[in-house]
Design an enzyme around this catalytic site. Structure first.
Site, PDB file in Angstrom:
ATOM      1  N   ARG A  91     -89.284 -38.471 -36.998  1.00  0.00           N
ATOM      2  CA  ARG A  91     -90.520 -38.189 -37.734  1.00  0.00           C
ATOM      3  C   ARG A  91     -91.214 -39.505 -38.104  1.00  0.00           C
ATOM      4  O   ARG A  91     -90.590 -40.550 -38.215  1.00  0.00           O
ATOM      5  CB  ARG A  91     -90.253 -37.368 -38.996  1.00  0.00           C
TER       6      ARG A  91
ATOM      7  N   HIS B 177     -77.098 -45.374 -42.684  1.00  0.00           N
ATOM      8  CA  HIS B 177     -78.490 -45.777 -42.445  1.00  0.00           C
ATOM      9  C   HIS B 177     -78.542 -47.150 -41.791  1.00  0.00           C
ATOM     10  O   HIS B 177     -77.908 -48.092 -42.271  1.00  0.00           O
ATOM     11  CB  HIS B 177     -79.269 -45.888 -43.769  1.00  0.00           C
TER      12      HIS B 177
ATOM     13  N   SER C 243     -95.775 -39.299 -48.525  1.00  0.00           N
ATOM     14  CA  SER C 243     -94.526 -40.004 -48.800  1.00  0.00           C
ATOM     15  C   SER C 243     -94.760 -41.525 -48.804  1.00  0.00           C
ATOM     16  O   SER C 243     -94.189 -42.250 -49.629  1.00  0.00           O
ATOM     17  CB  SER C 243     -93.514 -39.585 -47.739  1.00  0.00           C
TER      18      SER C 243
ATOM     19  N   GLU D 116     -85.961 -46.675 -39.084  1.00  0.00           N
ATOM     20  CA  GLU D 116     -84.755 -46.312 -39.820  1.00  0.00           C
ATOM     21  C   GLU D 116     -83.997 -45.252 -39.033  1.00  0.00           C
ATOM     22  O   GLU D 116     -84.556 -44.207 -38.691  1.00  0.00           O
ATOM     23  CB  GLU D 116     -85.087 -45.753 -41.207  1.00  0.00           C
TER      24      GLU D 116
HETATM   25  P1  0O2 Z   1     -88.280 -38.754 -46.707  1.00  0.00           P
HETATM   26  O1  0O2 Z   1     -88.992 -37.528 -47.114  1.00  0.00           O
HETATM   27  O2  0O2 Z   1     -87.056 -38.459 -45.868  1.00  0.00           O
HETATM   28  O3  0O2 Z   1     -89.142 -39.801 -46.093  1.00  0.00           O
HETATM   29  P2  0O2 Z   1     -84.955 -48.976 -50.075  1.00  0.00           P
HETATM   30  O4  0O2 Z   1     -86.409 -49.170 -49.722  1.00  0.00           O
HETATM   31  O5  0O2 Z   1     -84.075 -49.116 -48.868  1.00  0.00           O
HETATM   32  O6  0O2 Z   1     -84.474 -49.772 -51.217  1.00  0.00           O
HETATM   33  P3  0O2 Z   1     -85.025 -46.136 -49.892  1.00  0.00           P
HETATM   34  O7  0O2 Z   1     -86.121 -46.148 -48.898  1.00  0.00           O
HETATM   35  O8  0O2 Z   1     -85.062 -45.050 -50.937  1.00  0.00           O
HETATM   36  O9  0O2 Z   1     -84.841 -47.503 -50.641  1.00  0.00           O
HETATM   37  O10 0O2 Z   1     -83.709 -46.090 -49.028  1.00  0.00           O
HETATM   38  P4  0O2 Z   1     -82.562 -45.036 -48.871  1.00  0.00           P
HETATM   39  O11 0O2 Z   1     -81.838 -44.809 -50.138  1.00  0.00           O
HETATM   40  O12 0O2 Z   1     -81.779 -45.577 -47.738  1.00  0.00           O
HETATM   41  O13 0O2 Z   1     -83.306 -43.654 -48.496  1.00  0.00           O
HETATM   42  C1  0O2 Z   1     -84.069 -43.526 -47.360  1.00  0.00           C
HETATM   43  C2  0O2 Z   1     -84.083 -42.095 -46.884  1.00  0.00           C
HETATM   44  O14 0O2 Z   1     -82.733 -41.573 -46.850  1.00  0.00           O
HETATM   45  C3  0O2 Z   1     -84.823 -41.106 -47.756  1.00  0.00           C
HETATM   46  O15 0O2 Z   1     -86.180 -41.145 -47.463  1.00  0.00           O
HETATM   47  C4  0O2 Z   1     -84.168 -39.779 -47.350  1.00  0.00           C
HETATM   48  O16 0O2 Z   1     -84.607 -39.359 -46.057  1.00  0.00           O
HETATM   49  C5  0O2 Z   1     -82.724 -40.196 -47.222  1.00  0.00           C
HETATM   50  N1  0O2 Z   1     -82.051 -40.099 -48.538  1.00  0.00           N
HETATM   51  C6  0O2 Z   1     -81.616 -41.114 -49.301  1.00  0.00           C
HETATM   52  N2  0O2 Z   1     -81.029 -40.655 -50.405  1.00  0.00           N
HETATM   53  C7  0O2 Z   1     -81.074 -39.314 -50.350  1.00  0.00           C
HETATM   54  C8  0O2 Z   1     -80.595 -38.270 -51.211  1.00  0.00           C
HETATM   55  O17 0O2 Z   1     -80.026 -38.504 -52.274  1.00  0.00           O
HETATM   56  N3  0O2 Z   1     -80.814 -36.986 -50.801  1.00  0.00           N
HETATM   57  C9  0O2 Z   1     -81.452 -36.681 -49.626  1.00  0.00           C
HETATM   58  N4  0O2 Z   1     -81.607 -35.400 -49.318  1.00  0.00           N
HETATM   59  N5  0O2 Z   1     -81.925 -37.650 -48.794  1.00  0.00           N
HETATM   60  C10 0O2 Z   1     -81.726 -38.946 -49.152  1.00  0.00           C
HETATM   61  P5  0O2 Z   1     -87.276 -40.705 -48.529  1.00  0.00           P
HETATM   62  O18 0O2 Z   1     -88.386 -41.676 -48.445  1.00  0.00           O
HETATM   63  O19 0O2 Z   1     -86.655 -40.542 -49.885  1.00  0.00           O
HETATM   64  O20 0O2 Z   1     -87.739 -39.288 -48.096  1.00  0.00           O
END
Ligand code: 0O2
Length: 232
Positions: A76, A153, A82, A172
């Site tokens: 995606r 990740h 977002s 990512e």
């Molecule tokens: P979406 O809707 O998927 O785009 P950072 O910039 O690395 O310091 P970031 O980006 O929050 O912080 O990194 P992290 O923690 O690696 O999370 C990146 C993505 O992993 C998230 O994107 C989610 O897709 C997934 N993710 C991380 N933590 C969780 C969680 O607790 N629950 C779920 N369901 N997914 C998680 P986005 O941008 O949050 O959302």
């Protein structure tokens, strides 16, 4: 070339004040949209590159007489909503350059496997490829988040080859098991559920944490069973 939304709006206003023709207006729109279209095209191309790499690895593993490690791949481009939430929460300047430098998951690929060992094996093979640069790795399988989230990740840079240039684009990659994926998609629904009473939210959060721990045990046991089957 205007880059920010405010600049584009200012330019549209100045043109409309000058009574431009429809063609001039459409040309102006196209010209202003181009940087944004290019920006997202680079990410779409990078997704194609990485997706192909995982598909190739999946095929190659099956040549060795093993079953395909990958159940499915999803990709995606991050939605405008977002991206804008991240810009605000991380206080990122509102330019394409700053967004490119600071948001690492504009292009996202999710590789879903049945078994944890396959995740690490695939990740190793992928990261050994000489055109892939690892920028950051977060192992939420060995170190789950407090809420129970698990996945591996990898933030990587991959080259894309365009007509006159080679560009490095960040992607990512999330690798997880089917159980982790099932859990994450339900937890994601809860995260975006607004107006839940506090006690209900707490109850569901606790319940999800318990499910995450239980399904992690299942993942481990299924892996152990497969290892025994394959060693005989
Ligand atoms: P979406 O809707 O998927 O785009 P950072 O910039 O690395 O310091 P970031 O980006 O929050 O912080 O990194 P992290 O923690 O690696 O999370 C990146 C993505 O992993 C998230 O994107 C989610 O897709 C997934 N993710 C991380 N933590 C969780 C969680 O607790 N629950 C779920 N369901 N997914 C998680 P986005 O941008 O949050 O959302």
């Amino acid at each position: 070339m205007p880059q920010t939304r405010a600049e584009v709006i200012r330019q549209i206003r100045s043109f409309s004040e000058a009574d431009m023709t429809e063609t001039e207006f459409l040309n102006m729109l196209e010209e202003n949209m181009l940087p944004l279209q290019q920006f997202f095209t680079y990410y779409r191309c990078a997704i194609m590159e990485i997706e192909t790499k995982f598909k190739v690895l999946n095929e190659q593993f099956s040549l060795n007489g093993e079953s395909n490690p990958i159940e499915f791949i999803q990709s995606r481009i991050k939605s405008y909503g977002s991206i804008s939430r991240k810009i605000i929460s991380k206080n990122i300047p509102r330019t394409l350059e700053a967004i490119e430098n600071n948001i690492h998951d504009i292009a996202g690929i999710r590789v879903v496997c049945s078994f944890i060992q396959d995740i690490y094996r695939l990740a190793d093979c992928f990261l050994q490829q000489d055109d892939i640069t690892l920028i950051k790795q977060k192992d939420y399988i060995r170190n789950p988040k407090p809420n129970g989230y698990r996945s591996l990740h990898l933030i990587v840079a991959v080259p894309i080859f365009l007509e006159n240039e080679k560009r490095l684009v960040k992607v990512e990659v999330q690798l997880r098991t089917i159980a982790m994926d099932f859990w994450a998609s339900l937890e994601h629904k809860l995260r975006y559920k607004k107006n839940l009473p506090h006690e209900k939210l707490e109850l569901l959060t606790d319940s999800l944490k318990q499910c995450a721990d239980e399904s992690a045990l299942w993942d481990e046991r299924m892996q152990d069973i497969r290892n025994i089957i394959e060693s005989d």
